[in-house]
Design a protein around this motif. Structure first.
Motif, PDB file in Angstrom:
ATOM      1  N   CYS A  13       0.807  -1.222   0.000  1.00 32.08           N
ATOM      2  CA  CYS A  13       0.000   0.000   0.000  1.00 32.08           C
ATOM      3  C   CYS A  13       0.839   1.271   0.000  1.00 32.08           C
ATOM      4  O   CYS A  13       0.293   2.367  -0.109  1.00 32.08           O
ATOM      5  CB  CYS A  13      -0.958  -0.003   1.186  1.00 32.08           C
ATOM      6  SG  CYS A  13      -2.171  -1.337   1.122  1.00 32.08           S
ATOM      7  N   GLY A  14       2.151   1.127   0.154  1.00 30.58           N
ATOM      8  CA  GLY A  14       3.029   2.274   0.010  1.00 30.58           C
ATOM      9  C   GLY A  14       3.644   2.800   1.289  1.00 30.58           C
ATOM     10  O   GLY A  14       4.555   3.632   1.244  1.00 30.58           O
ATOM     11  N   ALA A  15       3.179   2.357   2.451  1.00 34.15           N
ATOM     12  CA  ALA A  15       3.738   2.801   3.739  1.00 34.15           C
ATOM     13  C   ALA A  15       3.272   1.834   4.818  1.00 34.15           C
ATOM     14  O   ALA A  15       2.219   1.200   4.680  1.00 34.15           O
ATOM     15  CB  ALA A  15       3.292   4.224   4.076  1.00 34.15           C
ATOM     16  N   THR A  16       4.039   1.738   5.895  1.00 36.28           N
ATOM     17  CA  THR A  16       3.694   0.798   6.952  1.00 36.28           C
ATOM     18  C   THR A  16       2.328   1.083   7.548  1.00 36.28           C
ATOM     19  O   THR A  16       1.536   0.181   7.802  1.00 36.28           O
ATOM     20  CB  THR A  16       4.765   0.818   8.063  1.00 36.28           C
ATOM     21  OG1 THR A  16       6.046   0.500   7.480  1.00 36.28           O
ATOM     22  CG2 THR A  16       4.450  -0.201   9.144  1.00 36.28           C
ATOM     23  N   TRP A  17       2.016   2.361   7.783  1.00 33.89           N
ATOM     24  CA  TRP A  17       0.719   2.678   8.398  1.00 33.89           C
ATOM     25  C   TRP A  17      -0.443   2.330   7.470  1.00 33.89           C
ATOM     26  O   TRP A  17      -1.502   1.920   7.927  1.00 33.89           O
ATOM     27  CB  TRP A  17       0.675   4.134   8.840  1.00 33.89           C
ATOM     28  CG  TRP A  17       0.494   5.154   7.749  1.00 33.89           C
ATOM     29  CD1 TRP A  17       1.468   5.682   6.952  1.00 33.89           C
ATOM     30  CD2 TRP A  17      -0.730   5.797   7.374  1.00 33.89           C
ATOM     31  NE1 TRP A  17       0.935   6.607   6.085  1.00 33.89           N
ATOM     32  CE2 TRP A  17      -0.424   6.697   6.331  1.00 33.89           C
ATOM     33  CE3 TRP A  17      -2.046   5.695   7.812  1.00 33.89           C
ATOM     34  CZ2 TRP A  17      -1.383   7.504   5.718  1.00 33.89           C
ATOM     35  CZ3 TRP A  17      -3.016   6.496   7.201  1.00 33.89           C
ATOM     36  CH2 TRP A  17      -2.682   7.379   6.171  1.00 33.89           C
ATOM     37  N   LEU A  18      -0.223   2.449   6.167  1.00 34.48           N
ATOM     38  CA  LEU A  18      -1.256   2.050   5.215  1.00 34.48           C
ATOM     39  C   LEU A  18      -1.383   0.532   5.160  1.00 34.48           C
ATOM     40  O   LEU A  18      -2.490  -0.006   5.004  1.00 34.48           O
ATOM     41  CB  LEU A  18      -0.932   2.615   3.827  1.00 34.48           C
ATOM     42  CG  LEU A  18      -0.968   4.143   3.733  1.00 34.48           C
ATOM     43  CD1 LEU A  18      -0.422   4.609   2.391  1.00 34.48           C
ATOM     44  CD2 LEU A  18      -2.382   4.673   3.955  1.00 34.48           C
ATOM     45  N   ASN A  19      -0.268  -0.159   5.311  1.00 30.50           N
ATOM     46  CA  ASN A  19      -0.334  -1.619   5.394  1.00 30.50           C
ATOM     47  C   ASN A  19      -1.074  -2.062   6.650  1.00 30.50           C
ATOM     48  O   ASN A  19      -1.719  -3.121   6.666  1.00 30.50           O
ATOM     49  CB  ASN A  19       1.079  -2.212   5.382  1.00 30.50           C
ATOM     50  CG  ASN A  19       1.790  -1.992   4.057  1.00 30.50           C
ATOM     51  OD1 ASN A  19       1.153  -1.832   3.016  1.00 30.50           O
ATOM     52  ND2 ASN A  19       3.110  -1.982   4.093  1.00 30.50           N
ATOM     53  N   LEU A  20      -0.986  -1.259   7.717  1.00 29.21           N
ATOM     54  CA  LEU A  20      -1.762  -1.559   8.920  1.00 29.21           C
ATOM     55  C   LEU A  20      -3.260  -1.471   8.617  1.00 29.21           C
ATOM     56  O   LEU A  20      -4.035  -2.339   9.032  1.00 29.21           O
ATOM     57  CB  LEU A  20      -1.397  -0.598  10.050  1.00 29.21           C
ATOM     58  CG  LEU A  20      -2.242  -0.731  11.328  1.00 29.21           C
ATOM     59  CD1 LEU A  20      -2.059  -2.106  11.962  1.00 29.21           C
ATOM     60  CD2 LEU A  20      -1.901   0.371  12.320  1.00 29.21           C
ATOM     61  N   LEU A  21      -3.677  -0.446   7.890  1.00 28.72           N
ATOM     62  CA  LEU A  21      -5.093  -0.343   7.521  1.00 28.72           C
ATOM     63  C   LEU A  21      -5.529  -1.567   6.722  1.00 28.72           C
ATOM     64  O   LEU A  21      -6.672  -2.025   6.840  1.00 28.72           O
ATOM     65  CB  LEU A  21      -5.344   0.922   6.686  1.00 28.72           C
ATOM     66  CG  LEU A  21      -4.970   2.270   7.298  1.00 28.72           C
ATOM     67  CD1 LEU A  21      -5.515   3.407   6.436  1.00 28.72           C
ATOM     68  CD2 LEU A  21      -5.446   2.389   8.730  1.00 28.72           C
ATOM     69  N   LYS A 144      -4.841   7.848  -2.140  1.00 32.58           N
ATOM     70  CA  LYS A 144      -6.083   7.531  -2.839  1.00 32.58           C
ATOM     71  C   LYS A 144      -6.823   6.455  -2.056  1.00 32.58           C
ATOM     72  O   LYS A 144      -6.218   5.744  -1.240  1.00 32.58           O
ATOM     73  CB  LYS A 144      -5.805   7.008  -4.254  1.00 32.58           C
ATOM     74  CG  LYS A 144      -5.451   8.062  -5.272  1.00 32.58           C
ATOM     75  CD  LYS A 144      -5.364   7.447  -6.658  1.00 32.58           C
ATOM     76  CE  LYS A 144      -5.087   8.488  -7.716  1.00 32.58           C
ATOM     77  NZ  LYS A 144      -4.997   7.866  -9.074  1.00 32.58           N
ATOM     78  N   SER A 145      -8.108   6.327  -2.320  1.00 34.19           N
ATOM     79  CA  SER A 145      -8.870   5.221  -1.734  1.00 34.19           C
ATOM     80  C   SER A 145      -9.509   4.417  -2.848  1.00 34.19           C
ATOM     81  O   SER A 145      -9.882   4.964  -3.898  1.00 34.19           O
ATOM     82  CB  SER A 145      -9.943   5.730  -0.762  1.00 34.19           C
ATOM     83  OG  SER A 145     -10.933   6.471  -1.439  1.00 34.19           O
ATOM     84  N   VAL A 154      -6.969   2.503   1.481  1.00 31.85           N
ATOM     85  CA  VAL A 154      -6.184   3.707   1.203  1.00 31.85           C
ATOM     86  C   VAL A 154      -4.763   3.285   0.829  1.00 31.85           C
ATOM     87  O   VAL A 154      -4.176   2.404   1.461  1.00 31.85           O
ATOM     88  CB  VAL A 154      -6.170   4.651   2.416  1.00 31.85           C
ATOM     89  CG1 VAL A 154      -5.389   5.930   2.093  1.00 31.85           C
ATOM     90  CG2 VAL A 154      -7.598   4.995   2.835  1.00 31.85           C
ATOM     91  N   PHE A 155      -4.224   3.934  -0.196  1.00 28.01           N
ATOM     92  CA  PHE A 155      -2.888   3.584  -0.679  1.00 28.01           C
ATOM     93  C   PHE A 155      -2.225   4.823  -1.252  1.00 28.01           C
ATOM     94  O   PHE A 155      -2.881   5.827  -1.562  1.00 28.01           O
ATOM     95  CB  PHE A 155      -2.966   2.477  -1.741  1.00 28.01           C
ATOM     96  CG  PHE A 155      -3.826   2.835  -2.933  1.00 28.01           C
ATOM     97  CD1 PHE A 155      -3.261   3.325  -4.108  1.00 28.01           C
ATOM     98  CD2 PHE A 155      -5.206   2.688  -2.882  1.00 28.01           C
ATOM     99  CE1 PHE A 155      -4.054   3.655  -5.197  1.00 28.01           C
ATOM    100  CE2 PHE A 155      -6.005   3.011  -3.971  1.00 28.01           C
ATOM    101  CZ  PHE A 155      -5.436   3.498  -5.136  1.00 28.01           C
ATOM    102  N   LEU A 156      -0.899   4.747  -1.386  1.00 31.01           N
ATOM    103  CA  LEU A 156      -0.134   5.841  -1.981  1.00 31.01           C
ATOM    104  C   LEU A 156      -0.018   5.622  -3.484  1.00 31.01           C
ATOM    105  O   LEU A 156       0.300   4.523  -3.939  1.00 31.01           O
ATOM    106  CB  LEU A 156       1.267   5.917  -1.373  1.00 31.01           C
ATOM    107  CG  LEU A 156       1.426   6.704  -0.063  1.00 31.01           C
ATOM    108  CD1 LEU A 156       2.862   6.561   0.438  1.00 31.01           C
ATOM    109  CD2 LEU A 156       1.085   8.171  -0.255  1.00 31.01           C
ATOM    110  N   ASP A 157      -0.247   6.681  -4.237  1.00 34.48           N
ATOM    111  CA  ASP A 157      -0.143   6.617  -5.696  1.00 34.48           C
ATOM    112  C   ASP A 157       0.514   7.903  -6.201  1.00 34.48           C
ATOM    113  O   ASP A 157      -0.161   8.768  -6.777  1.00 34.48           O
ATOM    114  CB  ASP A 157      -1.536   6.441  -6.317  1.00 34.48           C
ATOM    115  CG  ASP A 157      -1.486   6.375  -7.840  1.00 34.48           C
ATOM    116  OD1 ASP A 157      -0.472   5.887  -8.373  1.00 34.48           O
ATOM    117  OD2 ASP A 157      -2.448   6.845  -8.479  1.00 34.48           O
ATOM    118  N   PRO A 158       1.829   8.061  -5.967  1.00 34.94           N
ATOM    119  CA  PRO A 158       2.489   9.308  -6.383  1.00 34.94           C
ATOM    120  C   PRO A 158       2.323   9.642  -7.866  1.00 34.94           C
ATOM    121  O   PRO A 158       2.113  10.811  -8.200  1.00 34.94           O
ATOM    122  CB  PRO A 158       3.962   9.056  -6.014  1.00 34.94           C
ATOM    123  CG  PRO A 158       3.893   8.063  -4.891  1.00 34.94           C
ATOM    124  CD  PRO A 158       2.732   7.166  -5.234  1.00 34.94           C
TER     125      PRO A 158
END
Length: 212
Positions: A13-21, A144-145, A154-158
């Motif tokens: 998902c692009g970051a540890t906290w997003l992987n937690l979600l 983005k979601s 939710v994930f990162l999409d630069p």
């Protein structure tokens, strides 16, 4: 296409906290998938994130992680939707961080390292501070979601090119639905050589980059 393991952890998902979600799958469905059902699974997840605490997680730690996970999800979705975050979620996060000071102590052996967290709560505080940095900084614009109503992961999409979250299932469901809608609107059967529902189901977006 191989069947996706619903209980497998996601680290894309692009970051540890997003992987937690993402330790909850299909969060807004009638039957969400809990990927942290036990303290042992939490310990496994933290180990994968290189955040294993000195003291092994217990049930109280698991309850705390689940609670903060939903607080972070609420704040993340508000950020993506560009609406003011709920005051109670902000207060809960601020109170948690105020209770868990975690000074940075560095060590070196084969590379630069940070001392491991003493407890699961300290590990969670590191994750929460990463979330705060991204939710309050320029990186928030890359969040983005997933448009699937029962996911909303939710994930990162630069680059800004992704539509669905990294789960192949969400991309497949969305593409199948769009294909059926186009066919219904056109009122004609698929042309020879065009993509079938099976073809579309087999496709999925490339994984988002992993970042801790």
């Amino acid at each position: 296409m191989a069947r996706e393991d619903k209980l497998a952890f996601r680290f894309d998902c692009g970051a540890t906290w997003l992987n937690l979600l993402a330790t909850t799958g299909r969060r807004f469905s009638a039957q969400p998938v809990e990927r942290l059902p036990t303290p042992d699974r939490l310990a496994e997840w933290l180990e994968h994130c290189e955040l294993s605490p000195v003291r092994r997680p217990d049930q109280g730690d698991l309850d705390r992680v689940r609670e903060l996970r939903e607080t972070l999800r609420t704040l993340a979705l508000a950020t993506v939707d560009r609406v003011p975050p709920p005051a109670d979620a902000v207060a809960d996060l601020a109170a948690f961080l105020a209770e868990h000071d975690d000074p940075v102590r560095l060590t070196t052996d084969d590379r630069l390292r940070r001392e491991p967290p003493a407890t699961a709560a300290q590990a969670l505080a590191r994750i929460a501070r990463q979330a705060v940095d991204q939710l309050t900084g320029a990186d928030r614009l890359a969040l983005k979601s997933c448009p699937e109503h029962d996911c909303r992961g939710v994930f990162l999409d630069p680059p800004g090119r992704r539509r669905w979250c990294p789960s192949p299932a969400c991309a497949s469901r969305g593409r199948v639905r769009a294909l059926r809608a186009r066919r219904a609107a056109g009122g004609t059967p698929a042309r020879p050589g065009s993509k079938t529902t099976t073809d579309v189901t087999a496709e999925h977006d490339p994984p988002a980059g992993r970042r801790h």
